[in-house]
Scaffold this active site. Structure first.
Site, PDB file in Angstrom:
ATOM      1  N   HIS A 247       1.264  -0.906  -0.027  1.00 49.57           N
ATOM      2  CA  HIS A 247       0.049   0.313   0.533  1.00 49.57           C
ATOM      3  C   HIS A 247       0.282   1.221   0.223  1.00 49.57           C
ATOM      4  O   HIS A 247       1.198   0.969   0.600  1.00 49.57           O
ATOM      5  CB  HIS A 247      -1.031   0.112   0.915  1.00 49.57           C
ATOM      6  CG  HIS A 247      -0.263  -0.131   2.679  1.00 49.57           C
ATOM      7  ND1 HIS A 247       0.252   1.476   3.493  1.00 49.57           N
ATOM      8  CD2 HIS A 247       0.021  -1.100   3.462  1.00 49.57           C
ATOM      9  CE1 HIS A 247       0.796   1.088   4.465  1.00 49.57           C
ATOM     10  NE2 HIS A 247       1.038  -0.311   4.696  1.00 49.57           N
TER      11      HIS A 247
ATOM     12  N   ASP B   2      -0.801   3.702   0.898  1.00 50.35           N
ATOM     13  CA  ASP B   2      -1.216   5.322   2.025  1.00 50.35           C
ATOM     14  C   ASP B   2      -0.237   5.023   3.054  1.00 50.35           C
ATOM     15  O   ASP B   2       0.461   3.757   3.359  1.00 50.35           O
ATOM     16  CB  ASP B   2      -2.746   5.034   2.102  1.00 50.35           C
ATOM     17  CG  ASP B   2      -3.130   3.692   2.243  1.00 50.35           C
ATOM     18  OD1 ASP B   2      -2.517   3.065   2.210  1.00 50.35           O
ATOM     19  OD2 ASP B   2      -4.059   3.759   3.177  1.00 50.35           O
TER      20      ASP B   2
ATOM     21  N   ASP C 161       6.665   1.721   6.670  1.00 52.59           N
ATOM     22  CA  ASP C 161       5.298   1.343   6.353  1.00 52.59           C
ATOM     23  C   ASP C 161       4.070   1.893   5.753  1.00 52.59           C
ATOM     24  O   ASP C 161       3.597   2.984   6.013  1.00 52.59           O
ATOM     25  CB  ASP C 161       4.435   1.262   8.135  1.00 52.59           C
ATOM     26  CG  ASP C 161       2.968   0.235   7.828  1.00 52.59           C
ATOM     27  OD1 ASP C 161       2.551  -0.363   6.593  1.00 52.59           O
ATOM     28  OD2 ASP C 161       2.625   0.936   8.493  1.00 52.59           O
TER      29      ASP C 161
ATOM     30  N   GLU D 245      -5.382   0.981   2.721  1.00 55.49           N
ATOM     31  CA  GLU D 245      -4.578  -0.204   4.239  1.00 55.49           C
ATOM     32  C   GLU D 245      -4.902   0.613   5.243  1.00 55.49           C
ATOM     33  O   GLU D 245      -5.608  -0.232   6.396  1.00 55.49           O
ATOM     34  CB  GLU D 245      -3.488  -0.870   3.261  1.00 55.49           C
ATOM     35  CG  GLU D 245      -3.319  -2.437   4.590  1.00 55.49           C
ATOM     36  CD  GLU D 245      -2.609  -2.042   6.105  1.00 55.49           C
ATOM     37  OE1 GLU D 245      -2.506  -3.026   6.366  1.00 55.49           O
ATOM     38  OE2 GLU D 245      -2.032  -1.141   6.496  1.00 55.49           O
ATOM     39  N   GLU D 246      -4.792   1.592   5.590  1.00 51.80           N
ATOM     40  CA  GLU D 246      -4.360   2.674   6.561  1.00 51.80           C
ATOM     41  C   GLU D 246      -5.825   2.913   7.102  1.00 51.80           C
ATOM     42  O   GLU D 246      -5.936   2.782   8.310  1.00 51.80           O
ATOM     43  CB  GLU D 246      -3.738   3.516   6.536  1.00 51.80           C
ATOM     44  CG  GLU D 246      -2.041   2.783   6.178  1.00 51.80           C
ATOM     45  CD  GLU D 246      -1.170   2.150   7.676  1.00 51.80           C
ATOM     46  OE1 GLU D 246      -1.469   1.319   8.262  1.00 51.80           O
ATOM     47  OE2 GLU D 246      -0.440   2.495   7.194  1.00 51.80           O
TER      48      GLU D 246
ATOM     49  N   GLU E 136       5.065  -5.132   3.628  1.00 53.98           N
ATOM     50  CA  GLU E 136       4.690  -4.654   5.291  1.00 53.98           C
ATOM     51  C   GLU E 136       6.240  -5.506   5.770  1.00 53.98           C
ATOM     52  O   GLU E 136       6.933  -6.280   5.959  1.00 53.98           O
ATOM     53  CB  GLU E 136       3.512  -5.600   5.976  1.00 53.98           C
ATOM     54  CG  GLU E 136       2.541  -5.440   4.961  1.00 53.98           C
ATOM     55  CD  GLU E 136       1.561  -3.541   5.807  1.00 53.98           C
ATOM     56  OE1 GLU E 136       3.018  -2.607   6.064  1.00 53.98           O
ATOM     57  OE2 GLU E 136       0.759  -3.142   4.917  1.00 53.98           O
TER      58      GLU E 136
ATOM     59  N   HIS F  86       4.828   4.319  11.592  1.00 48.97           N
ATOM     60  CA  HIS F  86       3.054   4.934  12.437  1.00 48.97           C
ATOM     61  C   HIS F  86       3.815   6.109  13.708  1.00 48.97           C
ATOM     62  O   HIS F  86       3.356   6.290  14.418  1.00 48.97           O
ATOM     63  CB  HIS F  86       2.350   4.281  13.636  1.00 48.97           C
ATOM     64  CG  HIS F  86       1.390   3.520  12.257  1.00 48.97           C
ATOM     65  ND1 HIS F  86       0.264   2.925  12.764  1.00 48.97           N
ATOM     66  CD2 HIS F  86       2.287   2.389  11.106  1.00 48.97           C
ATOM     67  CE1 HIS F  86      -0.118   2.188  11.193  1.00 48.97           C
ATOM     68  NE2 HIS F  86       1.009   2.063  10.076  1.00 48.97           N
TER      69      HIS F  86
HETATM   70 ZN   LIG Z   1       1.509  -0.794   6.421  1.00 44.35          ZN
END
Ligand SMILES: [Zn+2]
Length: 405
Positions: free
Chosen positions: A74, A76, A107, A141-142, A170, A368
């Site tokens: 992903h 995003d 990520d 995805e997020e 990931e 994150h």
């Molecule tokens: Zn991820």
């Protein structure tokens, strides 16, 4: 034409696109620019559903005569949080002391950047793999994950796309690149137990029915005994009570209602259906216990509400895929990766319905977080691992069955 063989340059281009979920932010266009010179045909379907943002996704395929490998990921990213706390701006891709800073560095724009560099090096060196490579990249995805991987897989499958194996990029390594490959995931399920009582004066409990007492019985019934001891491939099933709510501001009032919410991570001893039945049975048994409710004749009056869709448990048993990836990690890093099913859910839970899937990417430590960053050395190492994996996986072929085209 210059090919995107440098993962650092690829990642910088991606980080500079502020693709905070659900925004595309230019990230898919940047990918398209990298993939077209490598011979990929690129499509960017947009999916919609009432109540969720429209999402643009990307499916790219480089066709060849042989098996079909899919890389999934992903573009995003999660929001930056307190931007002033970042030591380097979150969308600038600045490099300091051998690390690149930026939201998505780990990520998981980093994983995508490395995979593309790996394909580019392979194309550069050999002219390309003996088969097809595709990238299935979502922008959701997020976020709610409604208009992303699930629909993209359905859309591609409806066009006749078939895959023999998939790797999800990931971040899977806890400490060092080479620690861990994920070969499955536990299932996940959440629910709320609502106990209905009768409101009253705390000094006259015989006139009321305190739902907190009933809820305690039910929560105890959920927590004990253990669901299982774990399996060869999985940790024991675990239930966590994540919230208990009564919402009662008064100290002298017995409330009318009490709610407990829980999340359960279950292994392959169970399916989503059997674990739901087990939860129901535990609650029914606990509802009859008197421990906290002396003098009450009726069972606890409760309702059970399941929240969201369950995530199903899965385990990949494709030895050729696992060995090709594990061997590549070992050859490049000298480390033997653990084959793990730990951690949360990922989009691999959707891909497993189409082909065997494993997950391997960067070191997850700063994902994150403020100052998300990746070591440039890790980008190079992961690129080498992916390149070796691609070469080895196509070299092994698929002796069991014919190529799926
Ligand atoms: Zn991820």
């Amino acid at each position: 034409m210059t090919l995107p063989t440098d993962p650092v340059a690829n990642l910088a281009a991606l980080i500079r696109c502020a693709s905070v979920t659900p925004a595309e932010g230019g990230a898919l266009s940047a990918l398209e620019d990298m993939l077209k010179p490598l011979g990929f045909s690129v499509e960017r379907p947009v999916f919609s559903e009432a109540g969720t943002p429209d999402i643009e996704n990307l499916y790219a395929r480089r066709s060849g005569n042989g098996p079909h490998l899919m890389f999934a990921g992903h573009t995003d990213v999660v929001p930056v949080g307190d931007e002033s706390s970042w030591t380097h701006p979150p969308f600038a891709a600045e490099i300091a002391k051998g690390e690149m800073f930026g939201r998505g560095a780990i990520d998981m724009k980093g994983g995508i950047a490395c995979f593309i560099a790996a394909v580019a090096r392979h194309v550069d060196r050999t002219g390309g793999p003996k088969g097809s490579v595709s990238l299935l990249i979502t922008g959701d995805e997020e976020g709610p994950a409604i208009n992303g991987t699930t629909k993209l897989l359905e859309w591609a499958a409806a066009k006749g796309e078939k895959w023999d194996a998939s790797i999800v990029g990931e971040p899977t390594n806890p400490e060092t690149l080479g620690d861990m490959i994920k070969i499955g995931r536990r299932g996940s399920l959440s629910g709320s137990v609502i106990v209905n009582g009768r409101q009253g004066h705390a000094a006259y409990p015989q006139l009321a029915d305190n739902p907190v007492r009933g809820l305690l019985s039910l929560v105890e019934g959920l927590l004990h005994p253990a669901f299982d001891k774990g399996t060869t491939d999985f940790q024991p099933t675990n239930l966590e009570v994540t919230s208990i709510d009564v919402g009662n501001p008064a100290t002298n009032v017995i409330p009318a209602k009490a709610t407990a919410t829980f999340n359960i991570r279950f292994n392959d001893t169970w399916t989503a259906e059997t674990i739901q039945t087990e939860i129901h049975n535990r609650l029914d048994r606990a509802a009859k216990r008197k421990k906290y409710r002396t003098g009450k004749k009726t069972p606890v009056d409760y309702e059970l509400v399941w929240r969201d869709r369950p995530s199903h448990v899965f385990l990949t048993r494709d030895d050729r895929l696992i060995e090709a990836l594990g061997g590549s990690v070992q050859a490049v890093t000298g480390r033997t990766p653990a084959l793990s099913t730990s951690g949360g859910t990922s989009d691999a839970r959707f891909i497993k319905d189409y082909c065997p899937v494993v997950e391997f990417g960067l070191v997850g430590k700063t994902m994150h977080m403020v100052d998300e960053r990746v070591a440039l050395a890790d980008l190079e190492t992961l690129t080498q691992i992916y390149q070796r994996f691609i070469e080895d996986w196509f070299e092994r072929g698929l002796p069991d069955h014919a190529f799926v085209g």
